[in-house]
Design a protein around this motif. Structure first.
Motif, PDB file in Angstrom:
ATOM      1  N   PHE A 273      19.592  -2.455 -18.201  1.00 52.99           N
ATOM      2  CA  PHE A 273      19.157  -1.684 -16.813  1.00 52.99           C
ATOM      3  C   PHE A 273      20.757  -0.762 -16.676  1.00 52.99           C
ATOM      4  CE2 PHE A 273      22.963  -4.438 -17.119  1.00 52.99           C
ATOM      5  CZ  PHE A 273      24.055  -3.872 -16.226  1.00 52.99           C
ATOM      6  N   ASN A 274      20.370   0.387 -15.644  1.00 54.83           N
ATOM      7  CA  ASN A 274      20.297   1.451 -14.949  1.00 54.83           C
ATOM      8  C   ASN A 274      20.355   1.415 -13.279  1.00 54.83           C
ATOM      9  OD1 ASN A 274      18.886   2.353 -13.444  1.00 54.83           O
ATOM     10  ND2 ASN A 274      18.902   4.081 -14.693  1.00 54.83           N
ATOM     11  N   ASP A 275      21.652   1.894 -12.621  1.00 55.70           N
ATOM     12  CA  ASP A 275      21.802   1.575 -11.234  1.00 55.70           C
ATOM     13  C   ASP A 275      20.263   1.365 -10.093  1.00 55.70           C
ATOM     14  OD1 ASP A 275      24.182   2.492 -12.311  1.00 55.70           O
ATOM     15  OD2 ASP A 275      24.425   4.123  -9.894  1.00 55.70           O
ATOM     16  N   ASP A 276      19.355   2.136 -10.690  1.00 60.31           N
ATOM     17  CA  ASP A 276      18.068   1.367 -10.640  1.00 60.31           C
ATOM     18  C   ASP A 276      16.687   0.463 -10.803  1.00 60.31           C
ATOM     19  OD1 ASP A 276      18.645   4.091  -8.418  1.00 60.31           O
ATOM     20  OD2 ASP A 276      18.978   5.058 -10.002  1.00 60.31           O
ATOM     21  N   VAL A 277      17.304   0.580 -12.491  1.00 66.87           N
ATOM     22  CA  VAL A 277      15.923   0.371 -13.057  1.00 66.87           C
ATOM     23  C   VAL A 277      16.445  -1.082 -13.667  1.00 66.87           C
ATOM     24  CG1 VAL A 277      14.300   0.684 -14.750  1.00 66.87           C
ATOM     25  CG2 VAL A 277      14.779   2.398 -13.020  1.00 66.87           C
ATOM     26  N   TYR A 278      16.119  -1.684 -13.949  1.00 64.32           N
ATOM     27  CA  TYR A 278      15.754  -3.143 -15.000  1.00 64.32           C
ATOM     28  C   TYR A 278      14.712  -3.060 -15.650  1.00 64.32           C
ATOM     29  CZ  TYR A 278      18.466  -4.110 -10.697  1.00 64.32           C
ATOM     30  OH  TYR A 278      19.545  -4.109  -9.535  1.00 64.32           O
ATOM     31  N   ILE A 279      14.444  -3.847 -16.988  1.00 67.68           N
ATOM     32  CA  ILE A 279      13.933  -3.527 -18.056  1.00 67.68           C
ATOM     33  C   ILE A 279      14.047  -4.568 -18.944  1.00 67.68           C
ATOM     34  CG2 ILE A 279      12.880  -3.027 -20.432  1.00 67.68           C
ATOM     35  CD1 ILE A 279      12.259  -0.651 -18.450  1.00 67.68           C
ATOM     36  N   GLY A 280      13.270  -5.475 -19.045  1.00 74.17           N
ATOM     37  CA  GLY A 280      12.826  -7.226 -20.028  1.00 74.17           C
ATOM     38  C   GLY A 280      11.913  -6.960 -21.436  1.00 74.17           C
ATOM     39  N   TYR A 281      12.459  -6.750 -22.166  1.00 72.32           N
ATOM     40  CA  TYR A 281      11.864  -6.986 -23.605  1.00 72.32           C
ATOM     41  C   TYR A 281      11.837  -8.412 -24.604  1.00 72.32           C
ATOM     42  CZ  TYR A 281      11.181  -6.590 -28.714  1.00 72.32           C
ATOM     43  OH  TYR A 281      11.082  -6.661 -30.283  1.00 72.32           O
TER      44      TYR A 281
ATOM     45  N   ALA B  99      13.988   7.823 -21.452  1.00 67.99           N
ATOM     46  CA  ALA B  99      13.140   8.572 -20.684  1.00 67.99           C
ATOM     47  C   ALA B  99      13.559   8.020 -19.373  1.00 67.99           C
ATOM     48  CB  ALA B  99      11.543   7.892 -20.548  1.00 67.99           C
ATOM     49  N   LEU B 100      13.574   6.431 -18.722  1.00 64.50           N
ATOM     50  CA  LEU B 100      14.077   5.925 -17.370  1.00 64.50           C
ATOM     51  C   LEU B 100      16.024   6.865 -17.731  1.00 64.50           C
ATOM     52  CD1 LEU B 100      12.122   3.338 -17.757  1.00 64.50           C
ATOM     53  CD2 LEU B 100      12.111   5.310 -15.891  1.00 64.50           C
ATOM     54  N   ASP B 101      16.917   7.338 -18.224  1.00 68.97           N
ATOM     55  CA  ASP B 101      18.191   7.174 -18.667  1.00 68.97           C
ATOM     56  C   ASP B 101      18.652   5.635 -18.538  1.00 68.97           C
ATOM     57  OD1 ASP B 101      20.120   8.452 -19.521  1.00 68.97           O
ATOM     58  OD2 ASP B 101      20.359   8.572 -17.364  1.00 68.97           O
ATOM     59  N   ILE B 102      18.568   5.337 -18.782  1.00 73.69           N
ATOM     60  CA  ILE B 102      19.450   3.568 -19.493  1.00 73.69           C
ATOM     61  C   ILE B 102      20.274   3.381 -20.755  1.00 73.69           C
ATOM     62  CG2 ILE B 102      18.777   0.634 -19.499  1.00 73.69           C
ATOM     63  CD1 ILE B 102      16.522   1.375 -17.682  1.00 73.69           C
ATOM     64  N   PRO B 103      20.735   2.879 -21.038  1.00 70.43           N
ATOM     65  CA  PRO B 103      21.481   2.870 -21.879  1.00 70.43           C
ATOM     66  C   PRO B 103      21.477   1.589 -22.945  1.00 70.43           C
ATOM     67  CG  PRO B 103      23.108   2.262 -19.936  1.00 70.43           C
ATOM     68  CD  PRO B 103      22.201   3.045 -19.540  1.00 70.43           C
ATOM     69  N   VAL B 104      21.614   1.936 -23.927  1.00 69.23           N
ATOM     70  CA  VAL B 104      21.066   1.057 -25.229  1.00 69.23           C
ATOM     71  C   VAL B 104      22.410  -0.168 -24.571  1.00 69.23           C
ATOM     72  CG1 VAL B 104      21.123  -0.105 -27.672  1.00 69.23           C
ATOM     73  CG2 VAL B 104      19.794   2.158 -26.743  1.00 69.23           C
TER      74      VAL B 104
ATOM     75  N   SER C 164       1.085  -0.947  -0.120  1.00 67.67           N
ATOM     76  CA  SER C 164      -0.257  -0.049   0.099  1.00 67.67           C
ATOM     77  C   SER C 164       0.719   1.688   0.201  1.00 67.67           C
ATOM     78  CB  SER C 164      -0.944   0.000   0.717  1.00 67.67           C
ATOM     79  OG  SER C 164      -0.248  -0.065   2.460  1.00 67.67           O
ATOM     80  N   ALA C 165       1.947   1.201   0.618  1.00 74.33           N
ATOM     81  CA  ALA C 165       3.379   2.736   0.245  1.00 74.33           C
ATOM     82  C   ALA C 165       3.108   3.821  -1.188  1.00 74.33           C
ATOM     83  CB  ALA C 165       4.216   1.614   0.658  1.00 74.33           C
ATOM     84  N   GLN C 166       3.397   4.431  -0.953  1.00 74.99           N
ATOM     85  CA  GLN C 166       3.312   5.186  -2.160  1.00 74.99           C
ATOM     86  C   GLN C 166       4.699   4.698  -2.732  1.00 74.99           C
ATOM     87  OE1 GLN C 166       0.843   7.237  -3.374  1.00 74.99           O
ATOM     88  NE2 GLN C 166       2.397   7.329  -5.307  1.00 74.99           N
ATOM     89  N   THR C 167       4.732   4.145  -3.964  1.00 71.59           N
ATOM     90  CA  THR C 167       6.538   4.175  -4.518  1.00 71.59           C
ATOM     91  C   THR C 167       6.683   5.535  -4.911  1.00 71.59           C
ATOM     92  OG1 THR C 167       5.102   4.101  -6.458  1.00 71.59           O
ATOM     93  CG2 THR C 167       5.540   2.283  -5.013  1.00 71.59           C
ATOM     94  N   THR C 168       8.347   5.368  -5.058  1.00 71.12           N
ATOM     95  CA  THR C 168       8.950   7.033  -5.825  1.00 71.12           C
ATOM     96  C   THR C 168      10.072   6.682  -6.386  1.00 71.12           C
ATOM     97  OG1 THR C 168      10.769   7.044  -3.509  1.00 71.12           O
ATOM     98  CG2 THR C 168       8.435   8.359  -3.140  1.00 71.12           C
ATOM     99  N   ASP C 169      10.255   5.427  -6.441  1.00 67.85           N
ATOM    100  CA  ASP C 169      11.153   5.169  -7.932  1.00 67.85           C
ATOM    101  C   ASP C 169      10.710   5.734  -8.862  1.00 67.85           C
ATOM    102  OD1 ASP C 169      10.064   3.402  -9.421  1.00 67.85           O
ATOM    103  OD2 ASP C 169       9.327   2.472  -7.775  1.00 67.85           O
ATOM    104  N   PRO C 170      12.322   5.972  -9.837  1.00 73.46           N
ATOM    105  CA  PRO C 170      12.091   5.896 -11.074  1.00 73.46           C
ATOM    106  C   PRO C 170      11.108   6.114 -12.301  1.00 73.46           C
ATOM    107  CG  PRO C 170      14.648   5.499 -10.946  1.00 73.46           C
ATOM    108  CD  PRO C 170      13.567   5.058 -10.271  1.00 73.46           C
ATOM    109  N   VAL C 171      10.852   4.954 -11.611  1.00 73.94           N
ATOM    110  CA  VAL C 171       9.500   4.515 -12.433  1.00 73.94           C
ATOM    111  C   VAL C 171       7.938   4.825 -12.466  1.00 73.94           C
ATOM    112  CG1 VAL C 171       8.319   2.527 -14.082  1.00 73.94           C
ATOM    113  CG2 VAL C 171      10.992   2.222 -13.316  1.00 73.94           C
ATOM    114  N   ALA C 172       8.081   4.822 -10.597  1.00 69.78           N
ATOM    115  CA  ALA C 172       6.926   5.300 -10.966  1.00 69.78           C
ATOM    116  C   ALA C 172       6.996   7.618 -11.041  1.00 69.78           C
ATOM    117  CB  ALA C 172       7.041   5.435  -8.923  1.00 69.78           C
ATOM    118  N   GLN C 173       7.960   7.655 -10.673  1.00 68.34           N
ATOM    119  CA  GLN C 173       8.114   9.493 -11.510  1.00 68.34           C
ATOM    120  C   GLN C 173       7.364   9.050 -12.197  1.00 68.34           C
ATOM    121  OE1 GLN C 173      11.986  10.571  -9.830  1.00 68.34           O
ATOM    122  NE2 GLN C 173      12.092   9.846  -8.040  1.00 68.34           N
TER     123      GLN C 173
END
Length: 450
Positions: free
Chosen positions: A103-111, A71-76, A35-44
């Motif tokens: 990925f970057n320091d905060d976010v992971y993406i799966g395609y 948008a999330l500043d993740i390098p190709v 239930s807590a509010q998320t504040t991570d880069p994806v939530a922003q």
């Protein structure tokens, strides 16, 4: 079921049950994960998209992927490819259509090629791993990011994630269809793992100087024994599958090793965060029951901070890192781009500088010490972490285990941190000895004094 599982052999694990796990009580006070509010880069980003301040654009067969990474500043260049069947899009993954992770320091993406959408996970400063899904919506609706909870947590909370919502990198022999060969065994991979245990089910591009590993190989699904580690460099994946749908032709070995370090570091930060919050809540309840002043902690409660702290410090200083026996070289721009992101001291040194000859980093202290997740650690944990780092780096700690960090390495790390980490305690700069025995403190010591 939609979830981010950076794979059987990737960051995550798909299972039908998580019975007998001993995860921390993240669903209730004081964590309130659900239930807590998320504040991570994806939530922003999610909020910016809802207000139309950011609009993701589709591009070719990869859909919103390139726009999302930007948008999330993740390098190709962070792209790594896993071909074992994983994630909820299991039917669409194989050695001919590997899953791409970024990925970057905060976010992971799966395609997943021709998938239903893009899997996203972030390291939230307070909650740890938080999971999202970007659907390939109709053009009229545009891209939509939704948070996922229960379905993802089935697989993303277990002993391999330190019993908190997190991730893991798995290595498991994988057959020609993409099915993992479980009878051949598997391993949870971190920077502590020998190279000969790594990368079953992964494509790996780069040079390893004769160091054998399990990457790029297909297992015999009829055999109980997986393939033996092989020292064979693969610099080009052309001919193994169609590279055109992917943003990069690489599955960079340096990116893989960085990912392996990072996911466990994130998990340890989250575990320390959770355990500190639980200990502080326990102290609050005990104080109320026994009429003690608010904020008081006992010696017993104080010691509950020490275990998570020591585990975190040991990992972040790479004390148990597997030794490299030759130079590791990637095939993409990942190493250069990763190193360019770091804060540097007046001598031009950074914790992001790679060594990749005998160890991963030239100055072995995790770059995630700069992360929002680390900075959000409860004060009792952060204070103890800084104190333990100071004791080790200044040479006050004579524990033999820490001898792996030479005096020269310790001095360099200490100098880099002094120049680049503004919130360090004053004693780092003053050079005075700090007490390391909590038993010297009063049993009624307030939390604010730590």
């Amino acid at each position: 079921m939609r979830m981010l599982t950076l794979g059987f052999a990737a960051v995550g694990l798909i299972v039908s049950s998580t019975a007998a796990r001993a995860d921390l009580p993240y669903e209730r006070e004081p964590i309130n994960y659900l239930s807590a509010q998320t504040t991570d880069p994806v939530a922003q980003l999610q909020k910016l998209m809802e207000s139309k301040k950011v609009v993701l654009e589709k591009e070719g067969p990869s859909g919103y992927l390139r726009s999302l990474l930007k948008a999330l500043d993740i390098p190709v260049s962070s792209q790594v490819l896993v071909f074992s069947k994983s994630s909820f899009q299991i039917s669409k993954i194989s050695p001919k259509k590997p899953r791409a992770l970024y990925f970057n320091d905060d976010v992971y993406i799966g395609y997943v090629q021709n998938g239903d959408g893009t899997e996203i996970s972030a390291a939230d400063p307070e909650l740890g791993g938080v999971y999202y899904f970007l659907s390939e919506a109709d053009d009229d609706e545009g891209a939509v990011i939704e948070r996922r909870t229960h379905d993802c947590l089935q697989c993303h909370v277990n002993g391999r994630t330190e019993d908190v919502p997190g991730h893991m990198v798995r290595s498991i022999p994988t057959g020609p269809s993409g099915r993992p060969v479980f009878s051949a065994g598997s391993a949870n991979i971190t920077h502590e793992s020998p190279l000969n245990e790594r990368w079953g089910g992964w494509y790996v591009t780069g040079k390893a100087s004769g160091q054998a590993h399990l990457g790029n190989m297909l297992a015999d699904p009829t055999s109980r024994d997986g393939p033996k580690p092989v020292a064979k460099d693969v610099l080009d994946l052309a001919g193994r599958f169609n590279l055109k749908p992917y943003l990069s032709p690489h599955s960079d070995i340096v990116a893989l090793m960085t990912l392996e370090h990072q996911v466990k570091m994130h998990n340890l930060i989250t575990a320390a965060n959770y355990q500190a919050k639980l200990a502080m809540q326990y102290a609050k309840e005990i104080n109320k029951a026994f009429g003690e002043p608010e904020g008081t902690i006992s010696e017993t409660t104080a010691r509950r901070f020490d275990g998570p702290t020591e585990k975190l410090v040991r990992y972040m200083l790479f004390i148990d890192e597997a030794k490299l026996t030759g130079k590791i070289e990637g095939t993409s721009d990942f190493a250069a781009e990763f190193q360019a992101r770091g804060p540097r001291d007046p001598q031009g040194r950074s914790l992001r500088d790679f060594d990749m000859t005998t160890r991963m980093f030239k100055y072995p202290c995790s770059y995630l010490i700069y992360s929002k997740a680390f900075n959000a650690l409860p004060e009792p944990i952060k204070e103890r972490t800084y104190r333990r780092l100071w004791e080790i780096l200044s040479g006050q700690d004579k524990t033999p285990d820490y001898d792996v960090r030479t005096p020269e390495q310790r001095a360099a790390i200490l100098e880099i941190l002094l120049a680049t980490k503004p919130d360090l305690p004053d004693y780092w700069r003053g050079g005075q000895t700090v007490a390391s025995d909590d038993s010297e403190k009063s049993a009624a010591s307030p939390l604010a004094s730590h």
